[in-house]
Every structure is written in structure tokens, then in C-alpha cells.
Write a protein that holds these residues in place. Sequence first.
Motif, PDB file in Angstrom:
ATOM      1  N   PHE A 165     -45.930  50.921  21.693  1.00  0.00           N
ATOM      2  CA  PHE A 165     -46.473  51.272  20.393  1.00  0.00           C
ATOM      3  C   PHE A 165     -45.511  50.798  19.300  1.00  0.00           C
ATOM      4  O   PHE A 165     -44.291  50.897  19.464  1.00  0.00           O
ATOM      5  CB  PHE A 165     -46.670  52.787  20.270  1.00  0.00           C
ATOM      6  N   PRO A 166     -46.022  50.289  18.195  1.00  0.00           N
ATOM      7  CA  PRO A 166     -45.123  49.899  17.102  1.00  0.00           C
ATOM      8  C   PRO A 166     -44.426  51.116  16.519  1.00  0.00           C
ATOM      9  O   PRO A 166     -44.977  52.225  16.516  1.00  0.00           O
ATOM     10  CB  PRO A 166     -46.072  49.249  16.095  1.00  0.00           C
ATOM     11  N   SER A 167     -43.231  50.916  16.029  1.00  0.00           N
ATOM     12  CA  SER A 167     -42.465  52.007  15.434  1.00  0.00           C
ATOM     13  C   SER A 167     -41.542  51.456  14.361  1.00  0.00           C
ATOM     14  O   SER A 167     -41.226  50.258  14.349  1.00  0.00           O
ATOM     15  CB  SER A 167     -41.641  52.740  16.503  1.00  0.00           C
ATOM     16  N   GLN A 168     -41.133  52.349  13.475  1.00  0.00           N
ATOM     17  CA  GLN A 168     -40.183  52.014  12.420  1.00  0.00           C
ATOM     18  C   GLN A 168     -39.115  53.095  12.382  1.00  0.00           C
ATOM     19  O   GLN A 168     -39.348  54.229  12.817  1.00  0.00           O
ATOM     20  CB  GLN A 168     -40.887  51.920  11.063  1.00  0.00           C
ATOM     21  N   ALA A 169     -37.951  52.750  11.876  1.00  0.00           N
ATOM     22  CA  ALA A 169     -36.857  53.713  11.777  1.00  0.00           C
ATOM     23  C   ALA A 169     -35.935  53.303  10.644  1.00  0.00           C
ATOM     24  O   ALA A 169     -35.843  52.120  10.293  1.00  0.00           O
ATOM     25  CB  ALA A 169     -36.084  53.795  13.089  1.00  0.00           C
ATOM     26  N   THR A 170     -35.261  54.281  10.075  1.00  0.00           N
ATOM     27  CA  THR A 170     -34.252  54.026   9.050  1.00  0.00           C
ATOM     28  C   THR A 170     -32.938  54.659   9.491  1.00  0.00           C
ATOM     29  O   THR A 170     -32.906  55.835   9.882  1.00  0.00           O
ATOM     30  CB  THR A 170     -34.673  54.611   7.692  1.00  0.00           C
ATOM     31  N   VAL A 171     -31.877  53.880   9.447  1.00  0.00           N
ATOM     32  CA  VAL A 171     -30.532  54.381   9.729  1.00  0.00           C
ATOM     33  C   VAL A 171     -29.715  54.249   8.458  1.00  0.00           C
ATOM     34  O   VAL A 171     -29.733  53.191   7.809  1.00  0.00           O
ATOM     35  CB  VAL A 171     -29.870  53.614  10.882  1.00  0.00           C
ATOM     36  N   SER A 172     -29.011  55.300   8.084  1.00  0.00           N
ATOM     37  CA  SER A 172     -28.265  55.309   6.827  1.00  0.00           C
ATOM     38  C   SER A 172     -26.877  55.889   7.028  1.00  0.00           C
ATOM     39  O   SER A 172     -26.614  56.610   8.000  1.00  0.00           O
ATOM     40  CB  SER A 172     -29.019  56.125   5.770  1.00  0.00           C
ATOM     41  N   ILE A 173     -25.987  55.558   6.092  1.00  0.00           N
ATOM     42  CA  ILE A 173     -24.654  56.144   6.068  1.00  0.00           C
ATOM     43  C   ILE A 173     -24.326  56.508   4.632  1.00  0.00           C
ATOM     44  O   ILE A 173     -24.547  55.720   3.705  1.00  0.00           O
ATOM     45  CB  ILE A 173     -23.594  55.188   6.674  1.00  0.00           C
ATOM     46  N   THR A 174     -23.844  57.712   4.403  1.00  0.00           N
ATOM     47  CA  THR A 174     -23.523  58.176   3.062  1.00  0.00           C
ATOM     48  C   THR A 174     -22.089  57.780   2.708  1.00  0.00           C
ATOM     49  O   THR A 174     -21.292  57.421   3.583  1.00  0.00           O
ATOM     50  CB  THR A 174     -23.659  59.702   2.970  1.00  0.00           C
ATOM     51  N   PRO A 175     -21.723  57.865   1.419  1.00  0.00           N
ATOM     52  CA  PRO A 175     -20.337  57.586   1.045  1.00  0.00           C
ATOM     53  C   PRO A 175     -19.335  58.512   1.744  1.00  0.00           C
ATOM     54  O   PRO A 175     -18.156  58.174   1.854  1.00  0.00           O
ATOM     55  CB  PRO A 175     -20.334  57.805  -0.473  1.00  0.00           C
ATOM     56  N   GLN A 176     -19.807  59.645   2.215  1.00  0.00           N
ATOM     57  CA  GLN A 176     -18.938  60.556   2.960  1.00  0.00           C
ATOM     58  C   GLN A 176     -18.863  60.195   4.443  1.00  0.00           C
ATOM     59  O   GLN A 176     -18.174  60.863   5.220  1.00  0.00           O
ATOM     60  CB  GLN A 176     -19.427  62.002   2.813  1.00  0.00           C
ATOM     61  N   GLY A 177     -19.597  59.149   4.828  1.00  0.00           N
ATOM     62  CA  GLY A 177     -19.538  58.680   6.209  1.00  0.00           C
ATOM     63  C   GLY A 177     -20.515  59.348   7.148  1.00  0.00           C
ATOM     64  O   GLY A 177     -20.454  59.142   8.363  1.00  0.00           O
ATOM     65  N   LYS A 178     -21.459  60.138   6.630  1.00  0.00           N
ATOM     66  CA  LYS A 178     -22.444  60.794   7.486  1.00  0.00           C
ATOM     67  C   LYS A 178     -23.577  59.818   7.813  1.00  0.00           C
ATOM     68  O   LYS A 178     -24.157  59.212   6.910  1.00  0.00           O
ATOM     69  CB  LYS A 178     -23.008  62.043   6.819  1.00  0.00           C
ATOM     70  N   VAL A 179     -23.880  59.686   9.093  1.00  0.00           N
ATOM     71  CA  VAL A 179     -24.898  58.752   9.559  1.00  0.00           C
ATOM     72  C   VAL A 179     -26.166  59.516   9.908  1.00  0.00           C
ATOM     73  O   VAL A 179     -26.113  60.568  10.563  1.00  0.00           O
ATOM     74  CB  VAL A 179     -24.395  57.957  10.782  1.00  0.00           C
ATOM     75  N   GLY A 180     -27.305  58.995   9.451  1.00  0.00           N
ATOM     76  CA  GLY A 180     -28.581  59.637   9.743  1.00  0.00           C
ATOM     77  C   GLY A 180     -29.577  58.656  10.330  1.00  0.00           C
ATOM     78  O   GLY A 180     -29.550  57.461  10.030  1.00  0.00           O
ATOM     79  N   LEU A 181     -30.428  59.163  11.199  1.00  0.00           N
ATOM     80  CA  LEU A 181     -31.540  58.397  11.771  1.00  0.00           C
ATOM     81  C   LEU A 181     -32.827  59.115  11.409  1.00  0.00           C
ATOM     82  O   LEU A 181     -33.005  60.294  11.738  1.00  0.00           O
ATOM     83  CB  LEU A 181     -31.406  58.294  13.296  1.00  0.00           C
TER      84      LEU A 181
END
Length: 747
Positions: free
Chosen positions: A449-465
Motif C-alpha cells: 500500500f502507498p504510504s507517506q511519512a514525515t521525519v523532523s528534528i527540532t533545534p533542541q535535537g528532538k526527532v519525530g516521526l
Amino acid sequence: MSTIEFSAAERAAGRGLGGDLARLDGPAKVTGAARYASDRTGENLLCAVLVGAAVPSGRLVRLDKQPALAVEGVVAVIGPGELSPPGPGFADLTVPPLATRHLPLRDDAIVYHGQPVAAVIAETLEAAEEGATRLGVSVAAAKFVVPDTAPDASAEGGYAGLGALDLRVGTPTEPGPGSHHVSGTYVQPARHNNPMEPSAAVAEWDGDRLTLYDAAQHVYAVRSVMAAVFDIDEEMVRIVSPYTGGGFGAKAFIWPHEILAAMLARQLGRPVKLTLTRAQMYDTVGYQPLMRHDVTLTAGGDGHLVEVGHDVVNTTAVTDDYVEFGSATASALYASPHIHTSQRVRRGNVNLPTFMRSPIDGPGTWALGVAMDELARAAGLDPVELRLRNYAEREPASGRPWSSKKLREAYQEGARRFGWHERAPGGTADGPWRIGFGMADATQGQFRFPSQATVSITPQGKVGLAVGFTDIGQGPGTIFPQVVAGVLGLDPADVELFWGDSGLPFAGPTYGSGTTIGVGAAALDAATKLRDQLAELAGWPAAQVHCDNGELCYGDHHVKLTELVADLPGPLAAEGAFRLPGDAWADAGPAEYATRTFGAVFAEVGVDPELGLVRLRRATGVYSAGHIINARTARSQMIGGLVWGWGMATLEASHFEPTLGRWHSPNLAGVALPVNADIPSAIDIAFVDEFDEHAGPLGAKGIGELSATGFAAAVTNAVYDAVGVRITTLPIRPADIINALHGPAHS
């Protein structure tokens, strides 16, 4: 458990992602911090209770609302025709993701027992339940059709479009002298999914905006259906389902109770919670239908198959045709110059069946696996040797090459680990018990199945998915952070996960064994792109960097990720995606390849000939399932699947009572489920070293359904090995064994 090793070059390409990690979501689930759909409360919340028909066929004659409305706290009673009709887009919805086009409360016709004929809505659940018991319901019963005894019919529309109703490959060939032929009929009863969490929905409207907290397996499918029902844009609908307490297919598609909850909330102008009772889980959502398999196998004197035939009939409703394609394994497992299969249905006054772990291949591997054991004995061949002689190097039905397949290695490793070739065929004695050994194939078709995702990092170094998948308990809350952490050189626990909300990047459904392939690939893509952005910040070539221990590395140079992003004005984010050719919503793998998972399962059972008892003593499963992201969660899934297969083989059945036209004993009191005392600790699980580069960039395939295939056949074959009784109707009951060994008078 086998350990899969990868070279340094393979790790750099992402092949070494994952590891043996304890579940990150475990504490939330065992402490009660995880919140499910029916956990939602609110001061203005109303509770709805559905009132079901007490007959399987007829019509509603009269609804006396006054006794129910007299109950303190009851605010409304809704009957047929009293809800706004679905919007024009509802007519265009296909099946699936809509489970059934039959929406109750639209008219007074009754076509199955338990069909909702009214809804009682109150300030509290207790008041709604009390009102439901006092509601006056008068019906005119009509003659009904018992699906088990209905005539065979060709399926039309709906789920019939999911596969070939008739398949013919090759032409009949004379088997020659010394040939071997077996044919038999194998019957499986209906079974209900019975997830720990009953289906539930909480609907809230804010003007024309709908928020639905749902026990679902795909929030985006629910969003599409709700938008069509209410004739609004999808952007006006939000579906929230972070935790779903099991589903096994019963929550895969959208059932009427979800639509009714939203309709009631809109009409009453207040949030409405609708939670199905355990009994309503039997007649309001789907289940696995009763199935009859007619299997024919013919082999030449050398044991090579010349004919494989598999004809399947399953029960369905009068409203829709659900087809359980149990014949699929016959066209996929063994090489044969002639293969013929067919699918038919029997329609009756019963609620519509649906997928149940493992649909299609779970039923198919039982019937075909037992028939193959019979053929092996007729030909005087070891069951493993018979399978090796008929090993399919390409998909038998199409001739396409496999995207990957290491079933031969699984046979060999499974036999070695189990001690298959050292056993004493024909049963041995252990006190009053006869000991038997059996094996069978496991296999499951794959969906992507097709999927999308966003991965981010804040200036404080916190990584989110961020990705909107639904967690039904199989471990995605662990393996997807593992993928991101592997790319960025982090501890998976340091990746914050946002999921289970249709407002997040699109994720494929949590069914069809496709979650890891699609969502995992999107997470990998997003994490890789973020790493490239970090390389750009550092002024290093993206193709030559990697991350390790929270640092970005380039040759002998390295810098902490927190230092790289400290001066950014806001989060740095990357969007990733896994797309299918032609932007398809789903496929079964690349068109030029056949994609499946495989395995070999072995069972040792003890049978008491006098009491008819069957006990599992030990089991081994070795699987060819692509790259294993997390060995611990994968092994847990496979053990759960073997336990599921044991229940299928020896315990579970849902019986349709033909006189009253309803499910007999629709509650857990009437369901025999495996418990700890039934399952030994001696369950050995392993995976062969495999990477399927064609399935997706992670090299992984689905395992959650694979684990539930094959084992029922291995158990059935082991029982025959122990006492010489060939069971062809599940579940294997003590009376079946006693009757076969001693005659009916002894049971």
C-alpha cells in the motif's frame, strides 16, 4: 532464533536496519496509559445502544418507544427511516473499504438475526441499556434460508472482484503407471474474530466538521466513507485511532455501526459513543465463513504432481457476496502442469462474513496441507521430500519469477531444528499417550500500500516521526522508530512517534500484511532525506555521510546532530513516500514478480486414544519472509500465529443455529480459546536470511498473517501420525477421535 547478519556495504544501504528490541509501546499498554476508542469520555457525551432483530428474516411491524423514553436519562429512540439518508457519494463506494452496502435503519426489512432495528440514546450507558430492554419491538417473521444448506451459486460483485472465481492452468496429463491419486472434502466451521476490544466509535460534530474516534484498522478508509456518507470534503473529516485492541480483519473495513454513530451525533447535535457488546460482535461485524474444500491431487510414480484441483464453497449473506478465496494456495505452492480451482458461495439469512487472520491462505493451507500429507503416504514419500520434488521455482499460476523465495532452505532448516528425519513415523507411545508428528507449508500472499511519512528534528535535537498508521498490537510503534533511528544513528526510544490520526501523512492500512512494507519504506525515505539535509547543513556530500551514536559522520569527521540544528529557526523536516506504479492504491507486488511469504511448520502432538484428547508438545516454524526488522517482535508474532493455528485446529467454531437462524452462544463463554496450559514453551521460531529487494527498499515482507497459516494442517497431520485418524472437519474434537477408533457408542 536465527540472527541475520549484513555486510558493512549492506548496512550503508539500509539493509541492517532494525534489531532485537523490546516493544517501546509495552509500558503504555500494560499500565493503561494507552487510550482506546471507547475510553473517550466527555460531559456532553451521549451513549447509544443498538437494538437487534430477534428473527433472521421478516419486517419490523411496530416500535413502541414510550417505555424506553420513560427511562430516566434516555433522550431519543431512533427507528427505521428516521435518520437522514446517506449522501450521493455513498452509492459510488466500492466494497471494500465499505464492508457492506446494507445499511440498517433505512427501512423495516430484516434480513439477518441481530440486524439493528432501533437505537436507544441516553445520557449514560446504563440508561441506554435499560431503555433498550424496555423498547417494544414487534416483528413479522418470514421464512429464512440457512446458509450452510443453501445451494451453491456463482458469486457476483463486491468481494468477488478480489480474485479469479475460476482458474485453469495447463491441460490434464496422463499420470502414467504407478500413479497416485487422492481426493477429499475438508470442512471448516465459521469462526469469529473476537478481538479483545469490541468495536466502538465516538462521533463529534463541530458544524460540518466530523471527528470520529474509532476502533479501526485504517483511518483514511473511514475518512473516505464518512465524507461520502455526509457529502462533505474529506478535509472536513478527522478519524482518530492510535490504539486498536486487536482486529484480525473484523475492523479492517467500515461497518454500519461506525456510520450510525456519526449519523446519530449529527441528528442529535451532541457527541455520541456507540460500543458493540460481545454478542453484537457476532452479528454486527464480520467473521470467517463456513467453508467446504474439495481437493484433488494426482502424482506420477515418481511423486511429481500432474494435477492440483481445489474447489471452495463458502457461506455468505443475502445482502452481499463475500468470497473467501481459499483456493489461492493451490495455484501458488506446488509445481504442476495442470491446476484448476473454483470459488462458489452459499447465500443465506446471516450477517456478512469478512477477512479473518489469516484470510485466503489460512483456510487454503489447511485443506491443501492435509491432502498433501495423504498423497505423501499414498506415494510412500516423506512429506518434506514430496514438497521438495514439487518445489515451484516460479509461481505456478502465472509463470512469473518470485520476488524472493527461500522455502527450500526453510524446509531443510525446519527439519533439522525439529529433528524431523530422526522421528519414528507412525506414532510412538508415552504412557497412555500416542505421539505423532506432522508438518505443512505456511504461505501468505502479500499486499503493498502507498504510504507517506514525515521525519523532523527540532533545534533542541528532538526527532519525530509522523505517519497515520493504526496500531492493532503487532508492534509498529517499535519497528518504525527503529527504522528512523537506524538511519539517524539514534536510540529508537529517542524518536517520538505521532500516529493513528487522519490528519497525519497518509499511511496504508493495517491489514493484508502490508504495513511494514509501505509505512516502513516511507519512514526510511523520510529519514534518509533528513540525513541528506543534515549533510547539506554540514557542507558534506550526502552520498558519503552516515549517522552513528547521534552524530553525522563523514570520513574521519563527525559532528553531533544537536550541534548541527541548534541555530535553526525551527524544525527541520523531510517528507518521504512509498508509491506504487501508476499511483495504485494497492498491489500484490511488482507486476513482473510474484510476491509471497513462505514457511515450513512442524508439530508434535500427544493423543489419548481413550479420551480423545489432543495436546501440543512442541512446534517449530522456519520462515522465508524477507528482511526481519525486529527479531523479537517478529518472533512474538509467529508464536501468536502458531497459537492461533492451534485454536483453529482443535478448539474454535461458531455454529449457526438452524432452527432460530442465529449464532449459537454468541459470547466468550461459548468460545474455547487456547490458554497457557494448552501451549508448551517448546516453540522454536527462526527466519532464513533473506532480503526481498523487489518488495520494497527495506527488503521486508509481512509476517502477521503468515504465522497463522499451515499450522492447523501440521497438527491435523500429526494426529493422523499418532493414531491413524484422518480428521477432515475442524475443529478436531475428542468425540471425532473416539468415534473413529472405537465407534460412536464410546463417545
